[in-house]
Design a protein around this motif. Structure first.
Motif, short mmCIF file in Angstrom:
data_model
loop_
_atom_site.label_atom_id
_atom_site.label_comp_id
_atom_site.label_asym_id
_atom_site.label_seq_id
_atom_site.Cartn_x
_atom_site.Cartn_y
_atom_site.Cartn_z
N ARG A 50 0.57 12.61 -6.30
CA ARG A 50 1.92 13.16 -6.23
C ARG A 50 2.96 12.04 -6.18
O ARG A 50 3.98 12.08 -6.86
N ALA A 51 2.68 11.02 -5.35
CA ALA A 51 3.62 9.90 -5.23
C ALA A 51 3.73 9.11 -6.53
O ALA A 51 4.81 8.65 -6.90
N CYS A 52 2.61 8.95 -7.24
CA CYS A 52 2.62 8.20 -8.50
C CYS A 52 3.31 8.97 -9.61
O CYS A 52 3.67 8.40 -10.64
N GLY A 53 3.46 10.28 -9.44
CA GLY A 53 4.17 11.08 -10.43
C GLY A 53 5.66 10.95 -10.32
O GLY A 53 6.40 11.36 -11.23
N GLU A 54 6.14 10.36 -9.23
CA GLU A 54 7.58 10.15 -9.04
C GLU A 54 7.94 8.78 -9.62
O GLU A 54 7.34 7.77 -9.27
N ARG A 55 8.94 8.77 -10.45
CA ARG A 55 9.30 7.51 -11.11
C ARG A 55 9.96 6.54 -10.13
O ARG A 55 10.76 6.93 -9.30
N VAL A 56 9.57 5.27 -10.24
CA VAL A 56 10.20 4.20 -9.48
C VAL A 56 10.78 3.21 -10.48
O VAL A 56 10.07 2.33 -11.00
N GLY A 57 12.07 3.37 -10.79
CA GLY A 57 12.70 2.49 -11.75
C GLY A 57 11.93 2.45 -13.05
O GLY A 57 11.55 3.48 -13.61
N PRO A 58 11.64 1.24 -13.57
CA PRO A 58 10.95 1.12 -14.85
C PRO A 58 9.43 1.21 -14.76
O PRO A 58 8.75 1.06 -15.77
N PHE A 59 8.90 1.43 -13.56
CA PHE A 59 7.44 1.53 -13.45
C PHE A 59 6.97 2.90 -13.93
O PHE A 59 7.57 3.93 -13.60
N PRO A 60 5.90 2.93 -14.73
CA PRO A 60 5.46 4.20 -15.31
C PRO A 60 4.86 5.13 -14.26
O PRO A 60 4.26 4.69 -13.28
N ALA A 61 5.05 6.43 -14.49
CA ALA A 61 4.35 7.40 -13.67
C ALA A 61 2.85 7.33 -14.01
O ALA A 61 2.47 6.94 -15.11
N ILE B 275 0.78 2.09 -8.28
CA ILE B 275 -0.16 2.70 -7.33
C ILE B 275 0.01 2.07 -5.95
O ILE B 275 0.02 2.77 -4.93
N VAL B 276 0.13 0.75 -5.91
CA VAL B 276 0.29 0.06 -4.63
C VAL B 276 1.59 0.49 -3.94
O VAL B 276 1.62 0.72 -2.73
N LEU B 277 2.66 0.59 -4.70
CA LEU B 277 3.93 1.03 -4.13
C LEU B 277 3.83 2.47 -3.63
O LEU B 277 4.42 2.83 -2.60
N ALA B 278 3.09 3.30 -4.35
CA ALA B 278 2.90 4.69 -3.91
C ALA B 278 2.13 4.73 -2.60
O ALA B 278 2.47 5.51 -1.69
N GLN B 279 1.08 3.89 -2.48
CA GLN B 279 0.32 3.86 -1.23
C GLN B 279 1.21 3.42 -0.08
O GLN B 279 1.14 3.96 1.03
N ALA B 280 2.07 2.43 -0.34
CA ALA B 280 2.98 1.95 0.71
C ALA B 280 3.93 3.05 1.15
O ALA B 280 4.20 3.23 2.35
N ARG B 281 4.43 3.83 0.20
CA ARG B 281 5.34 4.93 0.54
C ARG B 281 4.63 6.02 1.33
O ARG B 281 5.15 6.53 2.33
N VAL B 282 3.44 6.40 0.87
CA VAL B 282 2.70 7.47 1.56
C VAL B 282 2.32 7.02 2.96
O VAL B 282 2.44 7.78 3.93
N ARG B 283 1.87 5.76 3.10
CA ARG B 283 1.50 5.29 4.44
C ARG B 283 2.70 5.24 5.37
O ARG B 283 2.60 5.56 6.55
N THR B 284 3.84 4.85 4.84
CA THR B 284 5.04 4.80 5.66
C THR B 284 5.38 6.19 6.19
O THR B 284 5.72 6.36 7.37
N LEU B 285 5.28 7.19 5.34
CA LEU B 285 5.59 8.56 5.75
C LEU B 285 4.56 9.11 6.72
O LEU B 285 4.90 9.83 7.66
N ARG B 286 3.29 8.76 6.52
CA ARG B 286 2.22 9.31 7.37
C ARG B 286 2.11 8.59 8.71
O ARG B 286 1.89 9.21 9.75
N HIS B 287 2.24 7.27 8.69
CA HIS B 287 1.97 6.47 9.87
C HIS B 287 3.19 5.75 10.42
O HIS B 287 3.09 5.06 11.44
N GLY B 288 4.31 5.88 9.74
CA GLY B 288 5.53 5.26 10.22
C GLY B 288 5.61 3.77 9.99
O GLY B 288 6.50 3.10 10.51
N GLN B 289 4.68 3.23 9.19
CA GLN B 289 4.67 1.79 8.94
C GLN B 289 4.00 1.51 7.61
O GLN B 289 2.93 2.05 7.30
N ALA B 290 4.62 0.67 6.80
CA ALA B 290 4.05 0.29 5.51
C ALA B 290 2.92 -0.71 5.71
O ALA B 290 2.82 -1.35 6.76
#
Length: 382
Positions: free
Chosen positions: A211-222, A300-315
């Motif tokens: 789900r996180a990788c489906g959200e566009r981050v600037g020029p990085f591909p979904a 993918i790495v940026l998506a993991q960082a975002r998901v972890r931040t939301l789940r655990h409060g820390q990237a």
């Protein structure tokens, strides 16, 4: 706005680690850019930081291989850091016990197990060796997947270790011609139980990352992420844990003769694969250009960082070796913006400091030369 916990390495000390007889480096909370010629020791610093996570580090080397050449027959290595965890100092030390392959860990001066490190932080890395992740065998993708999962579900590593131990014991017993059905059943029950926990964590984490990788981050591909490989390695959305555990246990029992002949377990969660597609082009990542594959990996790495931040409060603490390679200027700028906005520090390497000039004063630059490292003057990226 939600305030996320800050994480940064404020002091790094190395002793007899790789090319470093001794190194002490003090940094602030901004991203750290290590620049210098090939062979200067940049990646060795990232490897040292990767030992802040359980396991064998980003090179997957034997612990003895990290000891500095010429340090002496009884020498070993040590890595020590002082972390800033949301304004509180945390001291972590780790290293190899002399003349063994046993790893020692101390947290705030007290002996701990490597697994206890996950209580303090998560570490995730990208290296040039992973640039061919999508075109080579499934082993590398499976390791990458499990690091992504472990960063979000710390218990995953415990289940994976227990599963591997039971699988090795079962294989050893089958190879020896053992017919102890009670012991075989006990081992297979353990494999089924821990394998189901592994599959559940992989399914749930991959769904969140997809789900996180489906959200566009600037020029990085979904990107689209799915599980492939052995059907016994995957857990369907409607497949409860009890059903999978029963299916695994039955399959292990059925496959005993085949596994004995093969000298290995031929089916199970250890044979899962990570399948990744470039969503914008609707093609497998392995068929994309080198630059596109790198962009997907970073996504993918940026998506993991975002998901972890939301789940655990820390990237996670991100270790990005030669990350600027194969990224165009727009993607480098977008990456620097993302890293500058994370609640955790990131460490990067590169031979050309000018590739990181887009950070400006949002990062600190360290020049690495002949196993020495020193902070550049403020704003100096030369």
């Amino acid at each position: 706005m939600t305030a996320f916990a800050r994480l940064a390495v404020h002091r790094l000390t190395l002793t007899d680690f790789r090319c470093y007889a001794a190194l002490r480096l003090e940094t602030d909370s901004r991203p750290v850019v290590l620049t210098g010629p090939n062979g200067a020791g940049k990646t060795n610093i990232l490897e040292a930081l990767s030992f802040l996570a359980p396991g064998r580090g980003l090179r997957r080397a034997k612990l003895s291989e990290a000891t500095r050449q010429g340090a002496g027959p009884r020498a070993s290595w040590a890595v020590a850091v002082v972390l800033d965890v949301n304004g509180e100092p945390v001291s972590i030390g780790t290293g190899r016990e002399a003349e063994t392959e046993r790893r020692l860990v101390r947290i705030d001066g007290k002996a701990a197990r490597p697994g206890n490190l996950t209580d303090r932080l998560s570490v995730l890395w990208l290296t040039p060796a992973m640039d061919r992740l999508f075109v080579e065998g499934a082993v590398g993708r499976r390791r990458f997947l499990d690091r992504l999962v472990h960063g979000l579900e710390p218990a995953h590593a415990t289940h994976a270790t227990a599963y591997d131990h039971a699988m090795r014991e079962r294989t050893r017993l089958l190879r020896s011609g053992g017919r102890d059905r009670v012991w075989l059943s006990t081992l297979e029950e353990a494999m089924a139980r821990h394998g189901t926990a592994m599959a559940t964590a992989r399914r749930d984490v991959l769904a969140a990352l997809d789900r996180a990788c489906g959200e566009r981050v600037g020029p990085f591909p979904a990107a689209r992420l799915t599980l492939g490989g052995d059907s016994l390695a995957r857990l369907g959305e409607d497949d409860g844990g009890e059903a999978m555990e029963h299916r695994l246990r039955a399959a292990f029992e059925t496959n005993r003769e085949r596994d004995a002949a093969a000298g290995a377990a031929t089916a199970g969660p250890h044979r899962v694969d990570l399948e990744v597609a470039h969503a914008d082009k609707n093609v497998p990542a392995g068929l994309c250009s080198t630059g596109e594959q790198k962009a997907v990996l970073v996504r993918i790495v940026l998506a993991q960082a975002r998901v972890r931040t939301l789940r655990h409060g820390q990237a996670p603490l991100l270790l990005l070796d030669e990350v600027a390679a194969h990224l165009d200027e727009d993607r480098r700028a977008a990456l620097f913006d993302e890293l500058s906005g994370l609640s955790a520090q990131s460490w990067m390497t590169g031979t050309d400091a000018h590739l990181f000039a887009g950070f400006q004063d949002r990062a600190q630059f360290v020049r690495v030369t002949d196993a020495t490292a020193a902070l550049n003057a403020e704003g100096d990226t030369t």
